[in-house]
Design a protein around this motif. Structure first.
Motif, PDB file in Angstrom:
ATOM      1  N   LYS A  13     -21.461  16.520  -4.555  1.00 28.23           N
ATOM      2  CA  LYS A  13     -22.752  16.944  -5.094  1.00 28.23           C
ATOM      3  C   LYS A  13     -23.839  16.935  -4.011  1.00 28.23           C
ATOM      4  CE  LYS A  13     -21.579  15.062  -9.554  1.00 28.23           C
ATOM      5  NZ  LYS A  13     -21.629  15.615 -10.772  1.00 28.23           N
ATOM      6  N   GLY A  14     -23.446  16.772  -2.751  1.00 32.17           N
ATOM      7  CA  GLY A  14     -24.421  16.765  -1.663  1.00 32.17           C
ATOM      8  C   GLY A  14     -25.078  15.423  -1.414  1.00 32.17           C
ATOM      9  N   ILE A  15     -24.709  14.421  -2.178  1.00 35.26           N
ATOM     10  CA  ILE A  15     -25.330  13.100  -2.052  1.00 35.26           C
ATOM     11  C   ILE A  15     -24.963  12.449  -0.721  1.00 35.26           C
ATOM     12  CG2 ILE A  15     -25.398  10.773  -3.039  1.00 35.26           C
ATOM     13  CD1 ILE A  15     -24.905  12.231  -5.802  1.00 35.26           C
ATOM     14  N   ALA A  16     -23.695  12.484  -0.364  1.00 37.10           N
ATOM     15  CA  ALA A  16     -23.251  11.862   0.889  1.00 37.10           C
ATOM     16  C   ALA A  16     -23.929  12.515   2.092  1.00 37.10           C
ATOM     17  CB  ALA A  16     -21.730  11.940   1.019  1.00 37.10           C
ATOM     18  N   GLY A  17     -24.068  13.837   2.056  1.00 43.45           N
ATOM     19  CA  GLY A  17     -24.732  14.542   3.153  1.00 43.45           C
ATOM     20  C   GLY A  17     -26.184  14.140   3.296  1.00 43.45           C
ATOM     21  N   ASP A  18     -26.873  14.030   2.171  1.00 45.85           N
ATOM     22  CA  ASP A  18     -28.268  13.594   2.209  1.00 45.85           C
ATOM     23  C   ASP A  18     -28.378  12.175   2.747  1.00 45.85           C
ATOM     24  OD1 ASP A  18     -29.168  15.982   1.108  1.00 45.85           O
ATOM     25  OD2 ASP A  18     -30.559  14.957  -0.224  1.00 45.85           O
ATOM     26  N   ALA A  19     -27.526  11.275   2.237  1.00 50.12           N
ATOM     27  CA  ALA A  19     -27.568   9.877   2.674  1.00 50.12           C
ATOM     28  C   ALA A  19     -27.247   9.770   4.170  1.00 50.12           C
ATOM     29  CB  ALA A  19     -26.591   9.035   1.863  1.00 50.12           C
ATOM     30  N   LEU A  20     -26.266  10.532   4.636  1.00 54.79           N
ATOM     31  CA  LEU A  20     -25.901  10.496   6.048  1.00 54.79           C
ATOM     32  C   LEU A  20     -27.045  11.020   6.920  1.00 54.79           C
ATOM     33  CD1 LEU A  20     -23.820   9.912   8.236  1.00 54.79           C
ATOM     34  CD2 LEU A  20     -22.780  12.149   7.736  1.00 54.79           C
ATOM     35  N   ALA A  21     -27.685  12.083   6.504  1.00 53.79           N
ATOM     36  CA  ALA A  21     -28.816  12.627   7.272  1.00 53.79           C
ATOM     37  C   ALA A  21     -29.958  11.621   7.340  1.00 53.79           C
ATOM     38  CB  ALA A  21     -29.286  13.944   6.647  1.00 53.79           C
ATOM     39  N   VAL A  22     -30.243  10.956   6.224  1.00 55.66           N
ATOM     40  CA  VAL A  22     -31.314   9.954   6.192  1.00 55.66           C
ATOM     41  C   VAL A  22     -30.966   8.787   7.110  1.00 55.66           C
ATOM     42  CG1 VAL A  22     -32.499   8.259   4.731  1.00 55.66           C
ATOM     43  CG2 VAL A  22     -32.171  10.598   3.914  1.00 55.66           C
TER      44      VAL A  22
ATOM     45  N   GLN B 174     -26.275   6.839  19.935  1.00 52.04           N
ATOM     46  CA  GLN B 174     -25.083   7.497  19.428  1.00 52.04           C
ATOM     47  C   GLN B 174     -24.583   6.817  18.156  1.00 52.04           C
ATOM     48  OE1 GLN B 174     -20.941   9.276  21.201  1.00 52.04           O
ATOM     49  NE2 GLN B 174     -21.969   7.736  22.398  1.00 52.04           N
ATOM     50  N   LEU B 175     -24.148   7.645  17.212  1.00 53.90           N
ATOM     51  CA  LEU B 175     -23.491   7.183  15.998  1.00 53.90           C
ATOM     52  C   LEU B 175     -22.093   7.774  15.981  1.00 53.90           C
ATOM     53  CD1 LEU B 175     -26.420   7.795  13.498  1.00 53.90           C
ATOM     54  CD2 LEU B 175     -25.628   5.586  14.383  1.00 53.90           C
ATOM     55  N   TYR B 176     -21.145   7.037  15.430  1.00 54.78           N
ATOM     56  CA  TYR B 176     -19.772   7.550  15.388  1.00 54.78           C
ATOM     57  C   TYR B 176     -19.078   7.098  14.110  1.00 54.78           C
ATOM     58  CZ  TYR B 176     -18.416   2.882  17.044  1.00 54.78           C
ATOM     59  OH  TYR B 176     -18.235   1.528  17.170  1.00 54.78           O
ATOM     60  N   ALA B 177     -17.972   7.779  13.813  1.00 56.60           N
ATOM     61  CA  ALA B 177     -17.184   7.444  12.628  1.00 56.60           C
ATOM     62  C   ALA B 177     -15.720   7.728  12.916  1.00 56.60           C
ATOM     63  CB  ALA B 177     -17.647   8.249  11.426  1.00 56.60           C
ATOM     64  N   TYR B 178     -14.875   6.985  12.243  1.00 55.19           N
ATOM     65  CA  TYR B 178     -13.435   7.213  12.264  1.00 55.19           C
ATOM     66  C   TYR B 178     -13.067   7.843  10.924  1.00 55.19           C
ATOM     67  CZ  TYR B 178     -13.510   3.755  16.039  1.00 55.19           C
ATOM     68  OH  TYR B 178     -13.785   3.066  17.193  1.00 55.19           O
ATOM     69  N   ILE B 179     -12.457   9.018  10.959  1.00 51.22           N
ATOM     70  CA  ILE B 179     -12.116   9.736   9.735  1.00 51.22           C
ATOM     71  C   ILE B 179     -10.605   9.963   9.709  1.00 51.22           C
ATOM     72  CG2 ILE B 179     -12.453  11.858   8.412  1.00 51.22           C
ATOM     73  CD1 ILE B 179     -15.092  12.231  10.000  1.00 51.22           C
ATOM     74  N   PRO B 180      -9.913   9.500   8.667  1.00 51.91           N
ATOM     75  CA  PRO B 180      -8.478   9.784   8.571  1.00 51.91           C
ATOM     76  C   PRO B 180      -8.223  11.285   8.721  1.00 51.91           C
ATOM     77  CG  PRO B 180      -9.122   8.223   6.870  1.00 51.91           C
ATOM     78  CD  PRO B 180     -10.391   8.715   7.517  1.00 51.91           C
ATOM     79  N   VAL B 181      -7.192  11.651   9.484  1.00 47.83           N
ATOM     80  CA  VAL B 181      -6.947  13.070   9.781  1.00 47.83           C
ATOM     81  C   VAL B 181      -6.709  13.901   8.523  1.00 47.83           C
ATOM     82  CG1 VAL B 181      -6.158  12.736  12.153  1.00 47.83           C
ATOM     83  CG2 VAL B 181      -4.497  12.651  10.282  1.00 47.83           C
ATOM     84  N   ASP B 182      -6.274  13.275   7.446  1.00 46.27           N
ATOM     85  CA  ASP B 182      -6.029  14.031   6.219  1.00 46.27           C
ATOM     86  C   ASP B 182      -7.216  14.006   5.254  1.00 46.27           C
ATOM     87  OD1 ASP B 182      -5.781  11.366   5.532  1.00 46.27           O
ATOM     88  OD2 ASP B 182      -3.836  11.586   4.535  1.00 46.27           O
TER      89      ASP B 182
ATOM     90  N   GLU C   2     -10.155  15.778   4.647  1.00 50.62           N
ATOM     91  CA  GLU C   2     -10.940  16.986   4.938  1.00 50.62           C
ATOM     92  C   GLU C   2     -12.372  16.920   4.405  1.00 50.62           C
ATOM     93  OE1 GLU C   2     -10.861  20.014   6.765  1.00 50.62           O
ATOM     94  OE2 GLU C   2      -9.451  18.662   7.709  1.00 50.62           O
ATOM     95  N   PRO C   3     -12.598  16.415   3.191  1.00 51.43           N
ATOM     96  CA  PRO C   3     -13.989  16.345   2.725  1.00 51.43           C
ATOM     97  C   PRO C   3     -14.880  15.519   3.650  1.00 51.43           C
ATOM     98  CG  PRO C   3     -12.490  16.046   0.877  1.00 51.43           C
ATOM     99  CD  PRO C   3     -11.658  16.020   2.134  1.00 51.43           C
ATOM    100  N   SER C   4     -14.367  14.404   4.147  1.00 48.40           N
ATOM    101  CA  SER C   4     -15.161  13.568   5.049  1.00 48.40           C
ATOM    102  C   SER C   4     -15.378  14.278   6.387  1.00 48.40           C
ATOM    103  CB  SER C   4     -14.460  12.223   5.254  1.00 48.40           C
ATOM    104  OG  SER C   4     -15.295  11.339   5.941  1.00 48.40           O
ATOM    105  N   ARG C   5     -14.357  14.947   6.889  1.00 51.52           N
ATOM    106  CA  ARG C   5     -14.514  15.692   8.149  1.00 51.52           C
ATOM    107  C   ARG C   5     -15.613  16.739   8.007  1.00 51.52           C
ATOM    108  NH1 ARG C   5     -13.901  20.303  10.112  1.00 51.52           N
ATOM    109  NH2 ARG C   5     -12.830  21.145   8.314  1.00 51.52           N
ATOM    110  N   ARG C   6     -15.589  17.486   6.896  1.00 54.73           N
ATOM    111  CA  ARG C   6     -16.610  18.529   6.674  1.00 54.73           C
ATOM    112  C   ARG C   6     -18.001  17.915   6.524  1.00 54.73           C
ATOM    113  NH1 ARG C   6     -12.512  20.558   3.352  1.00 54.73           N
ATOM    114  NH2 ARG C   6     -13.622  19.850   1.486  1.00 54.73           N
ATOM    115  N   LEU C   7     -18.092  16.779   5.834  1.00 55.24           N
ATOM    116  CA  LEU C   7     -19.376  16.084   5.663  1.00 55.24           C
ATOM    117  C   LEU C   7     -20.002  15.779   7.018  1.00 55.24           C
ATOM    118  CD1 LEU C   7     -21.539  14.283   4.205  1.00 55.24           C
ATOM    119  CD2 LEU C   7     -19.865  12.430   4.400  1.00 55.24           C
TER     120      LEU C   7
END
Length: 175
Positions: free
Chosen positions: A104-113, A126-134, A136-141
């Protein structure tokens, strides 16, 4: 007027004692454990202690913020800065949005803030994250928020299905 820790959709805030039940549910959701480093349940006592502990990122090395919807506050997730490294001015990010509020766009808003806060107030580089390769929603976020893939770490996380790789993504401040 929108403040530093909010957008039109969400507001980030420190955890309160009233958040205990939602913390208890999220921290003990075994489906989320492979995404972090949790391998055992948390007691209400442990979580109560955590909520009342110091929120100073310079002392604890992490900062957890609750994600509330606006205008009527409803807590729908949490977002963290962890592995805070003040000398190198970097931190990792973790985010959980309750299942019923995902996509619903909530995670994107929270991440931008959070990025705005980390770069302008904490002066991180610098900010970084580890995203499981499988995941996809988190990678796109993270990609939508400007994070770039820096590489894949093979066999990084142990899961019930065996070891899985993670993508390392990061965002470098332009401040």
């Amino acid at each position: 007027m929108i403040m530093l820790l909010e957008s039109e959709k969400v507001k980030l805030r420190a955890p309160e004692p009233e958040d205990l039940d939602v913390f208890f549910r999220w921290e003990n959701d075994t489906a989320l454990w492979p995404l972090g480093c949790t391998i055992a349940p948390y007691s209400r006592y442990d979580l109560k202690q955590y909520i009342s502990s110091s929120k100073d990122i310079y002392k604890s090395g992490q900062l957890r913020l609750m994600i509330d919807l606006k205008p009527e506050p409803e807590t729908v997730g949490t977002i963290d800065l962890y592995d805070f490294e003040p000398h190198h001015r970097r931190a990792a990010i973790g985010i959980i949005v309750d299942r019923e509020f995902q996509a619903k766009g909530i995670a994107g808003d929270a991440l931008a803030v959070l990025c705005r806060y980390a770069f302008s107030c904490l002066r991180l580089h610098q900010l970084y994250a580890y995203i499981p390769v499988d995941n996809e929603p988190s990678r796109r976020l993270f990609e939508r928020c400007g994070f770039k893939e820096r590489g894949i770490l093979p066999d990084w996380q142990q899961t019930e299905e065996g070891y899985k790789g993670v993508r390392l993504v990061s965002l470098i401040s332009d401040l």
